[in-house]
Design an enzyme around this catalytic site. Structure first.
Site, PDB file in Angstrom:
ATOM      1  N   GLU A  39       0.880  -1.176   0.000  1.00 44.69           N
ATOM      2  CA  GLU A  39       0.000   0.000   0.000  1.00 44.69           C
ATOM      3  C   GLU A  39       0.913   1.221   0.000  1.00 44.69           C
ATOM      4  OE1 GLU A  39      -3.060  -0.261  -0.461  1.00 44.69           O
ATOM      5  OE2 GLU A  39      -3.444  -2.356   0.047  1.00 44.69           O
TER       6      GLU A  39
ATOM      7  N   CYS B 135      -2.093   9.259   2.584  1.00 47.32           N
ATOM      8  CA  CYS B 135      -1.846   8.739   1.236  1.00 47.32           C
ATOM      9  C   CYS B 135      -3.006   9.059   0.299  1.00 47.32           C
ATOM     10  CB  CYS B 135      -1.616   7.232   1.297  1.00 47.32           C
ATOM     11  SG  CYS B 135      -2.936   6.392   2.177  1.00 47.32           S
TER      12      CYS B 135
HETATM   13  P1  NDP Z   1       8.610   4.687   4.260  1.00 45.57           P
HETATM   14  O1  NDP Z   1       8.577   3.931   2.984  1.00 45.57           O
HETATM   15  O2  NDP Z   1       9.746   5.592   4.496  1.00 45.57           O
HETATM   16  O3  NDP Z   1       8.593   3.686   5.488  1.00 45.57           O
HETATM   17  C1  NDP Z   1       7.546   2.743   5.670  1.00 45.57           C
HETATM   18  C2  NDP Z   1       8.040   1.655   6.601  1.00 45.57           C
HETATM   19  O4  NDP Z   1       9.045   0.886   5.941  1.00 45.57           O
HETATM   20  C3  NDP Z   1       8.680   2.189   7.877  1.00 45.57           C
HETATM   21  O5  NDP Z   1       8.355   1.350   8.956  1.00 45.57           O
HETATM   22  C4  NDP Z   1      10.147   2.093   7.530  1.00 45.57           C
HETATM   23  O6  NDP Z   1      10.967   2.048   8.647  1.00 45.57           O
HETATM   24  C5  NDP Z   1      10.187   0.787   6.780  1.00 45.57           C
HETATM   25  N1  NDP Z   1      11.370   0.578   5.953  1.00 45.57           N
HETATM   26  C6  NDP Z   1      12.330   1.460   5.589  1.00 45.57           C
HETATM   27  N2  NDP Z   1      13.243   0.847   4.786  1.00 45.57           N
HETATM   28  C7  NDP Z   1      12.856  -0.437   4.650  1.00 45.57           C
HETATM   29  C8  NDP Z   1      13.354  -1.565   3.933  1.00 45.57           C
HETATM   30  N3  NDP Z   1      14.445  -1.485   3.191  1.00 45.57           N
HETATM   31  N4  NDP Z   1      12.675  -2.723   4.004  1.00 45.57           N
HETATM   32  C9  NDP Z   1      11.542  -2.822   4.731  1.00 45.57           C
HETATM   33  N5  NDP Z   1      11.010  -1.802   5.430  1.00 45.57           N
HETATM   34  C10 NDP Z   1      11.655  -0.612   5.387  1.00 45.57           C
HETATM   35  O7  NDP Z   1       7.217   5.446   4.352  1.00 45.57           O
HETATM   36  P2  NDP Z   1       6.767   6.500   5.455  1.00 45.57           P
HETATM   37  O8  NDP Z   1       6.812   5.879   6.816  1.00 45.57           O
HETATM   38  O9  NDP Z   1       7.512   7.773   5.225  1.00 45.57           O
HETATM   39  O10 NDP Z   1       5.233   6.693   5.103  1.00 45.57           O
HETATM   40  C11 NDP Z   1       4.782   7.652   4.191  1.00 45.57           C
HETATM   41  C12 NDP Z   1       4.446   6.991   2.870  1.00 45.57           C
HETATM   42  O11 NDP Z   1       3.496   5.965   3.101  1.00 45.57           O
HETATM   43  C13 NDP Z   1       3.795   7.947   1.895  1.00 45.57           C
HETATM   44  O12 NDP Z   1       4.327   7.744   0.613  1.00 45.57           O
HETATM   45  C14 NDP Z   1       2.327   7.522   1.926  1.00 45.57           C
HETATM   46  O13 NDP Z   1       1.628   7.828   0.750  1.00 45.57           O
HETATM   47  C15 NDP Z   1       2.449   6.059   2.159  1.00 45.57           C
HETATM   48  N6  NDP Z   1       1.217   5.536   2.719  1.00 45.57           N
HETATM   49  C16 NDP Z   1       0.427   4.745   1.946  1.00 45.57           C
HETATM   50  C17 NDP Z   1      -0.780   4.300   2.429  1.00 45.57           C
HETATM   51  C18 NDP Z   1      -1.659   3.412   1.620  1.00 45.57           C
HETATM   52  O14 NDP Z   1      -2.534   2.796   2.212  1.00 45.57           O
HETATM   53  N7  NDP Z   1      -1.497   3.307   0.312  1.00 45.57           N
HETATM   54  C19 NDP Z   1      -1.266   4.683   3.755  1.00 45.57           C
HETATM   55  C20 NDP Z   1      -0.324   5.465   4.499  1.00 45.57           C
HETATM   56  C21 NDP Z   1       0.865   5.893   3.976  1.00 45.57           C
HETATM   57  P3  NDP Z   1      11.546   3.420   9.234  1.00 45.57           P
HETATM   58  O15 NDP Z   1      10.399   4.347   9.465  1.00 45.57           O
HETATM   59  O16 NDP Z   1      12.123   2.961  10.509  1.00 45.57           O
HETATM   60  O17 NDP Z   1      12.520   3.931   8.216  1.00 45.57           O
END
Ligand code: NDP
Length: 521
Positions: free
Chosen positions: A251, A285
């Site tokens: 997502e 999002c």
């Molecule tokens: P990120 O992609 O930066 O992070 C998402 C999660 O992935 C965090 O827990 C992060 O950890 C983790 N992560 C980071 N690197 C890796 C890796 N290599 N492998 C696996 N996991 C990893 O997103 P954000 O937290 O900044 O969230 C914002 C984004 O999420 C926006 O683009 C938004 O549109 C999207 N979003 C989409 C939704 C949907 O339903 N389509 C709903 C809500 C948000 P850490 O934070 O510790 O780096």
């Protein structure tokens, strides 16, 4: 309003603990460990052991047991909402109605429906009429849930309970920005387990840390990953899962268009766009970020949105009447500011709002914007709203679809039926007509992205089934006395001819063919 400096949490870098400060007040809220791959694997092993008994329960028993957790969450709803608001910076009312309330609704929805959704399903076998086939749902095992910071409770904990309804155990990796709320949920889970013997504390594991901890979840032996986050990270998760041939639900981000036709109800449209663009300071999002509005009503609509924006209360997220809180993630402010600066440099006009004040980004309305500018292409995840005037609905549809993302779309239209026809042409996982952003709160509907906005779906009956292996069983049904099927050995010209004849009679356009089509066989 105080302009807050960058907090210790934002500067945490590679320290071995996450130090969490409230985006709204700057107050230190707590700490969480940064867990390495070995700790993640140990969590997966604990979850796997607990899953055996859980997966062996009937779906009905699982639903009855999970009810206790839902009640525990409701009993603690105010404390949870305050914890979400403190850690994330969103207004208290949003913390309750966007995070805690939809989670409880999701649980209640699937408590009632999961037994039916996951019940064995018979398959009509058509030509092989002598057989009986059915699908049955088997838990996958351990599901890894990786969550974002913008809905730190409803997304990761909601995904986790869906996995539990399906009979799995879960390992949740919350965002490094908002890990405390997940730990609070785990504490409530553990308390629930003391009173409900069918629930085991190890069914929910929380692994805190940064990106490497998230990456470790994908390689830890989990059987499926549910990921919510940005497109670049989602692609990394997809690759990691592909290498292990495990399914993943992704997502991801959106840059969501709204189309407003000339006959739209300006007042409702203005209120919907206002909320759709500025709820959670645009860190949604599904936020509305680009509005393609019919030229005859463009100024009237823009002006009304500007007036309504001026009345929004921005300030301390914990005040119950605050409507915009603080930005959760400091680097996001610079991204939003960069997109705002680009828009102004290209000739966009700021109708209200503008430069952020510390953690507080004022809701900002721009017009004079043209499709193709960065503000219409890149997700700002900030309270930026662009109005683009268009001459006709066809142009609006073409611009709306001209994006590499396809999460949400919106149509505002005087005639709902006409709106639905436009909606069907929009390349988005969900399109809402005369409504805004809250579709994630309807657990019966699929939440899904097209194009770079994602793969698979959460919520909905299909989303629940996707958390299971759907296995196929086929038996002989009413002809157990047949010693062999007609198409087994030996082959012969006689059998060959008989099959030709059967094909002609059944599917060659004759009377039996017509009859079978008529009775739907
Ligand atoms: P990120 O992609 O930066 O992070 C998402 C999660 O992935 C965090 O827990 C992060 O950890 C983790 N992560 C980071 N690197 C890796 C890796 N290599 N492998 C696996 N996991 C990893 O997103 P954000 O937290 O900044 O969230 C914002 C984004 O999420 C926006 O683009 C938004 O549109 C999207 N979003 C989409 C939704 C949907 O339903 N389509 C709903 C809500 C948000 P850490 O934070 O510790 O780096």
């Amino acid at each position: 309003m105080v302009a807050l400096a960058q907090t210790e949490n934002d500067a945490a870098g590679f320290a071995d603990r996450l130090i969490i400060h409230s985006p709204g007040s700057g107050e230190k809220l707590g700490e969480a460990p940064v867990m390495d791959a070995a700790e993640v694997q140990a969590a997966v092993a604990r979850a796997r052991a607990a899953q055996v008994a859980w997966g062996a329960l009937s779906v009905k028993e699982r639903c009855a047991a999970l009810r206790a957790f839902r009640i525990k969450v409701v009993q603690n709803a105010d404390a949870l909402a305050r914890a979400v608001s403190s850690e994330n910076g969103k207004p208290l009312q949003e913390a309750l109605t966007h995070d805690v309330l939809p989670f409880c609704d999701l649980m209640a929805y699937f408590e009632h429906r999961a037994p039916k959704i996951l019940a064995p399903q018979a398959i009509h076998l058509h030509f092989m009429i002598q057989r009986r086939s059915y699908l049955h749902c088997v838990p996958r095992g351990v599901v890894g849930v990786i969550g974002p910071w913008n809905f730190p409770f409803s997304i990761p904990i909601g995904d986790a309970v869906m996995a539990l309804f399906a009979g799995n155990a879960t390992v949740i990796k919350p965002s490094e920005v908002t890990p405390l709320i997940a730990l609070k949920a785990k504490q409530l889970w553990d308390e629930t387990c003391r009173d409900e013997p069918r629930l085991h504390p190890d069914l929910i594991q929380i692994v805190t840390g940064r990106g490497l901890t998230g990456a470790a979840v994908c390689t830890s032996g989990v059987n499926q990953v549910m990921f919510t986050g940005s497109v670049p990270t989602g692609k990394k998760v997809a690759v990691a899962c592909a290498e292990r041939l495990i399914p993943c639900v992704l997502e991801l981000g959106g840059i969501n268009p709204a189309i407003v036709t000339a006959d739209a109800d300006v007042e409702r449209t203005a209120h919907a766009i206002l909320w759709g663009a500025f709820a959670n300071s645009g860190q949604v999002c599904a936020s509305i970020s680009r509005v393609y509005v019919a030229r005859p009503i463009a100024e009237r609509l823009t002006q009304r949105v500007v007036e309504l924006t001026a009345s929004l209360q921005q300030g301390d997220p914990l005040n119950a009447d605050t409507e915009l809180g603080a930005m959760t993630f400091l680097p996001q402010i610079a991204i939003g500011q960069g997109i705002l600066d680009d828009t102004i440099a290209q000739g966009g006009r700021v109708r209200c709002g503008g430069t952020p004040n510390g953690r507080f980004f004022p809701p900002t309305v721009l017009d004079n914007v043209e499709h193709g500018w960065r503000i219409t292409r890149d997700e700002s995840f900030s309270p930026l709203l662009a109005f683009i005037s268009v001459d006709d609905t066809e142009t609006a549809i073409r611009c709306a679809n001209d994006s590499d993302k396809g999460l949400m779309a919106y149509v505002f239209c005087g005639d709902e039926e006409h709106g639905a026809r436009i909606a069907e042409r929009l390349e988005a996982g969900t399109t809402m007509v005369n409504n805004a952003i809250d579709s994630h709160g309807a657990p019966g509907t699929p939440w899904q992205g097209m194009k770079e906005s994602g793969l698979g779906q959460v919520h909905s009956a299909q989303g629940l089934r996707d958390l299971c292996q759907v296995r196929h069983v086929q038996t002989r049904s009413w002809v157990p006395w047949l010693t062999k099927e007609l198409w087994w050995y030996p082959y012969s010209p006689k059998v060959y001819g008989a099959f030709l004849q059967v094909m002609r009679v059944m599917w060659g356009g004759g009377p039996l063919d017509s009859f079978l089509r008529k009775v739907g066989k």
